[in-house]
Write a protein that holds these residues in place. Structure first.
Motif, PDB file in Angstrom:
ATOM      1  N   ILE A  66     -11.493 -27.224 -35.972  1.00 17.37           N
ATOM      2  CA  ILE A  66     -12.776 -27.003 -34.912  1.00 17.37           C
ATOM      3  C   ILE A  66     -13.221 -28.315 -34.736  1.00 17.37           C
ATOM      4  N   PHE A  67     -13.619 -28.665 -33.739  1.00 18.79           N
ATOM      5  CA  PHE A  67     -14.709 -29.967 -33.516  1.00 18.79           C
ATOM      6  C   PHE A  67     -16.025 -29.671 -33.193  1.00 18.79           C
ATOM      7  N   VAL A  68     -16.948 -30.184 -34.002  1.00 19.35           N
ATOM      8  CA  VAL A  68     -18.309 -30.200 -33.634  1.00 19.35           C
ATOM      9  C   VAL A  68     -19.059 -31.337 -33.839  1.00 19.35           C
ATOM     10  N   LEU A  69     -19.932 -31.495 -32.723  1.00 22.28           N
ATOM     11  CA  LEU A  69     -20.966 -32.698 -32.805  1.00 22.28           C
ATOM     12  C   LEU A  69     -22.574 -32.000 -32.532  1.00 22.28           C
ATOM     13  N   GLY A  70     -23.222 -32.698 -33.241  1.00 21.73           N
ATOM     14  CA  GLY A  70     -24.453 -32.294 -33.080  1.00 21.73           C
ATOM     15  C   GLY A  70     -25.619 -32.999 -32.303  1.00 21.73           C
ATOM     16  N   SER A  71     -25.258 -34.196 -31.539  1.00 22.57           N
ATOM     17  CA  SER A  71     -26.119 -34.607 -30.715  1.00 22.57           C
ATOM     18  C   SER A  71     -26.392 -33.977 -29.427  1.00 22.57           C
ATOM     19  N   LEU A  72     -27.534 -33.953 -29.084  1.00 20.93           N
ATOM     20  CA  LEU A  72     -28.304 -33.428 -27.849  1.00 20.93           C
ATOM     21  C   LEU A  72     -27.795 -33.998 -26.589  1.00 20.93           C
ATOM     22  N   LYS A  73     -27.429 -35.239 -26.264  1.00 16.19           N
ATOM     23  CA  LYS A  73     -27.076 -35.864 -25.314  1.00 16.19           C
ATOM     24  C   LYS A  73     -26.049 -37.135 -25.530  1.00 16.19           C
ATOM     25  N   GLU A  74     -25.060 -37.247 -24.438  1.00 16.65           N
ATOM     26  CA  GLU A  74     -24.127 -38.313 -24.865  1.00 16.65           C
ATOM     27  C   GLU A  74     -24.051 -39.138 -23.558  1.00 16.65           C
ATOM     28  N   GLY A  75     -23.491 -40.300 -23.589  1.00 12.19           N
ATOM     29  CA  GLY A  75     -23.503 -41.095 -22.463  1.00 12.19           C
ATOM     30  C   GLY A  75     -21.849 -40.794 -21.898  1.00 12.19           C
ATOM     31  N   PHE A  76     -21.296 -40.233 -22.593  1.00 16.07           N
ATOM     32  CA  PHE A  76     -19.908 -39.678 -22.216  1.00 16.07           C
ATOM     33  C   PHE A  76     -19.336 -38.657 -23.246  1.00 16.07           C
ATOM     34  N   GLY A  77     -19.053 -39.404 -24.300  1.00 18.90           N
ATOM     35  CA  GLY A  77     -18.535 -38.422 -25.513  1.00 18.90           C
ATOM     36  C   GLY A  77     -16.940 -38.445 -25.363  1.00 18.90           C
ATOM     37  N   ARG A  78     -16.379 -39.745 -25.876  1.00 20.78           N
ATOM     38  CA  ARG A  78     -15.109 -39.781 -25.574  1.00 20.78           C
ATOM     39  C   ARG A  78     -14.386 -38.802 -26.924  1.00 20.78           C
ATOM     40  N   VAL A  79     -15.083 -38.742 -27.874  1.00 26.00           N
ATOM     41  CA  VAL A  79     -14.809 -37.911 -29.063  1.00 26.00           C
ATOM     42  C   VAL A  79     -14.214 -36.648 -28.536  1.00 26.00           C
ATOM     43  N   TYR A  80     -15.044 -35.984 -27.536  1.00 25.05           N
ATOM     44  CA  TYR A  80     -14.623 -34.479 -27.310  1.00 25.05           C
ATOM     45  C   TYR A  80     -13.368 -34.675 -26.486  1.00 25.05           C
ATOM     46  N   LEU A  81     -12.865 -35.631 -25.713  1.00 26.66           N
ATOM     47  CA  LEU A  81     -11.344 -36.007 -25.403  1.00 26.66           C
ATOM     48  C   LEU A  81     -10.370 -36.022 -26.400  1.00 26.66           C
ATOM     49  N   GLU A  82     -10.865 -36.770 -27.435  1.00 23.76           N
ATOM     50  CA  GLU A  82      -9.835 -36.998 -28.649  1.00 23.76           C
ATOM     51  C   GLU A  82      -9.813 -35.757 -29.251  1.00 23.76           C
ATOM     52  N   ALA A  83     -10.683 -34.980 -29.448  1.00 20.61           N
ATOM     53  CA  ALA A  83     -10.541 -33.616 -30.047  1.00 20.61           C
ATOM     54  C   ALA A  83      -9.475 -32.651 -29.168  1.00 20.61           C
ATOM     55  N   MET A  84      -9.674 -32.658 -28.104  1.00 22.01           N
ATOM     56  CA  MET A  84      -9.065 -31.848 -27.009  1.00 22.01           C
ATOM     57  C   MET A  84      -7.567 -32.246 -27.012  1.00 22.01           C
ATOM     58  N   ILE A  85      -7.430 -33.620 -26.999  1.00 19.40           N
ATOM     59  CA  ILE A  85      -6.115 -34.020 -27.126  1.00 19.40           C
ATOM     60  C   ILE A  85      -5.075 -33.480 -28.070  1.00 19.40           C
ATOM     61  N   HIS A  86      -5.982 -33.115 -29.182  1.00 19.46           N
ATOM     62  CA  HIS A  86      -5.294 -32.373 -30.395  1.00 19.46           C
ATOM     63  C   HIS A  86      -5.446 -30.864 -30.428  1.00 19.46           C
ATOM     64  N   GLY A  87      -6.037 -30.400 -29.207  1.00 17.76           N
ATOM     65  CA  GLY A  87      -5.788 -28.888 -29.244  1.00 17.76           C
ATOM     66  C   GLY A  87      -7.228 -28.296 -29.751  1.00 17.76           C
ATOM     67  N   LEU A  88      -8.261 -29.033 -30.169  1.00 18.30           N
ATOM     68  CA  LEU A  88      -9.436 -28.339 -31.059  1.00 18.30           C
ATOM     69  C   LEU A  88     -10.393 -27.889 -29.966  1.00 18.30           C
ATOM     70  N   PRO A  89     -10.808 -26.570 -30.418  1.00 19.91           N
ATOM     71  CA  PRO A  89     -12.175 -26.124 -29.607  1.00 19.91           C
ATOM     72  C   PRO A  89     -13.252 -27.046 -29.653  1.00 19.91           C
ATOM     73  N   CYS A  90     -14.160 -27.158 -28.930  1.00 16.52           N
ATOM     74  CA  CYS A  90     -15.362 -28.145 -29.054  1.00 16.52           C
ATOM     75  C   CYS A  90     -16.692 -27.351 -28.992  1.00 16.52           C
ATOM     76  N   ILE A  91     -17.656 -27.425 -30.153  1.00 20.22           N
ATOM     77  CA  ILE A  91     -18.853 -26.549 -30.130  1.00 20.22           C
ATOM     78  C   ILE A  91     -19.839 -27.787 -29.816  1.00 20.22           C
ATOM     79  N   VAL A  92     -20.420 -27.881 -28.738  1.00 16.97           N
ATOM     80  CA  VAL A  92     -21.383 -28.911 -28.340  1.00 16.97           C
ATOM     81  C   VAL A  92     -22.544 -28.523 -27.754  1.00 16.97           C
ATOM     82  N   ASN A  93     -23.675 -29.431 -27.367  1.00 15.47           N
ATOM     83  CA  ASN A  93     -24.938 -29.032 -27.020  1.00 15.47           C
ATOM     84  C   ASN A  93     -24.751 -28.748 -25.540  1.00 15.47           C
ATOM     85  N   ASP A  94     -25.648 -28.012 -25.004  1.00 15.01           N
ATOM     86  CA  ASP A  94     -25.267 -27.580 -23.397  1.00 15.01           C
ATOM     87  C   ASP A  94     -26.158 -28.502 -22.665  1.00 15.01           C
ATOM     88  N   HIS A  95     -25.388 -29.461 -22.094  1.00 16.43           N
ATOM     89  CA  HIS A  95     -26.019 -30.655 -21.398  1.00 16.43           C
ATOM     90  C   HIS A  95     -25.295 -31.039 -20.402  1.00 16.43           C
TER      91      HIS A  95
END
Length: 378
Positions: free
Chosen positions: A276-305
């Protein structure tokens, strides 16, 4: 669009630090280097000189002189690094005469704007706003907005639409599916010193309480009942990091987490080991780490922004992470559901379709051509 465009991609942090803008610059150069009609060269702060890759002399932010000099000019070490690279970069500009200078380091860009007439090369300045910075954008010619949210903010502030291009960050997507068998994953966990009998939650970013809110992540994982997931925190570590490590030791136990700073090319192994991938930031400029995680098939828990909604779309698990208990509830719900092979494949294909360099190269080339549509008198 017959003219070959010469683009100088400048990022002093490449080779020095691995944040979002540095990894973007590295992959942008790699991803666009063979694009027909484009000659792109990378100017970095450290690393080997290679074909179309140039090392700019600078005072690196992680060296001894940068913080010392920063006290005298009342600026931080990152600004010192950028300013110190300006004169060396000017010599390259005068020699190579680029059409466009593409950059994310705003202080370097300011110097290139103020001294353009004296430099004598009619380059266009294209600022990649992945930080992000807020309007007005008066000291650059054009802006790459990587998410609709920030382009809309600029236009609402009165910025001309023709100045702002909506072109997201690209990323390298490996061929094939993000699938490893059980034995392969167990071997990777053993190599990395990670437990083989617990789910692994990974969070990638600056290990501090500010912005990435790693303290929140620790608290939320700790709120789960035993046996809770093992937490891996990967990212830049500085004076803000020891309190996070102390908090994790207290709440998760020394055998319940890992906090490390590793070279960018090693991060993929940790994604492969994670569930599982998680990130606690409330906002991001883009968030490349989300793409990195999804490339490896991981579900991502993130702030609703809005930015996270744009990047992750239907693939994201969104919660109001400003509230205590929101991430832990999302984690608990996710752990109760089995993750199918099809879901992992679908996440990588989502990234490939929307954010791979193969998909985005035409948009980048069009952006560069549009930057040259109007000449600047210098």
């Amino acid at each position: 669009m017959n003219k070959t465009i010469k683009v100088y991609l400048a990022c002093t942090g490449v080779g020095i630090i691995n944040r979002g803008i540095e990894t973007f610059a590295r992959e942008c150069f790699n991803g666009l280097h063979s694009t027909e009609g484009l000659q792109i060269e990378l100017f970095k702060g450290a690393g080997d000189e290679k074909l179309d890759e140039h090392r700019l002399w600078n005072l690196p932010r992680n060296g001894k002189l940068a913080p010392f000099l920063g006290k005298f000019i009342r600026r931080n070490r990152y600004v010192v690094e950028q300013l110190s690279s300006f004169i060396p970069f000017v010599s390259h500009i005068k020699k190579g005469k680029p059409d466009i200078i593409f950059y994310s380091d705003s202080n370097l860009g300011f110097q290139l704007y103020w001294w353009r007439k004296q430099i004598g090369i009619p380059y266009q300045l294209l600022f990649s706003n992945g930080g992000p910075c807020n309007p007005p954008f008066t000291r650059t010619d054009y802006v790459q907005q990587v998410a609709p949210f920030y382009r809309e903010l600029a236009l609402k502030a009165g910025e001309p639409p023709s100045k702002h291009f909506l072109v997201p960050y690209g990323i390298n997507v490996p061929d094939g599916d993000p699938l490893l068998n059980h034995e392969e994953r167990q071997n990777i966990k053993q190599q990395l010193g990670l437990p083989s009998d617990r789910p692994i939650a990974i969070s990638v970013g600056w290990i501090s309480a500010t912005h990435k809110r790693m303290d929140y992540v620790v608290d939320e994982v700790a709120a789960l009942p035993e046996p809770r997931p093992y937490l891996v925190m990967l990212g830049y570590m500085d004076a803000n990091s020891p309190p996070i490590i102390d908090l994790a030791s207290q709440k998760l136990g020394k055998d319940g987490f890992t906090a490390r700073s590793v070279p960018y090319e090693q991060v993929a192994k940790y994604y492969q080991a994670a569930d599982i991938f998680v990130l606690g930031s409330l906002k991001e400029g883009f968030g490349r780490v989300y793409l990195e995680a999804m490339i490896h098939g991981l579900p991502c828990i993130v702030n609703d922004h809005p930015v996270m909604r744009y990047v992750l779309a239907e693939q994201g698990i969104f919660a109001d992470l400003s509230k205590s208990g929101a991430m832990s509830q999302a984690l608990a719900d996710l752990l109760e559901r089995s993750q199918s092979v099809d879901n992992r494949i679908e996440r990588r294909e989502f990234v490939r379709k929307n954010f791979s360099w193969q998909s985005l190269a035409p948009s980048y080339l069009q952006m560069f051509h549009d930057c040259l549509a109007h000449n600047i008198n210098v």
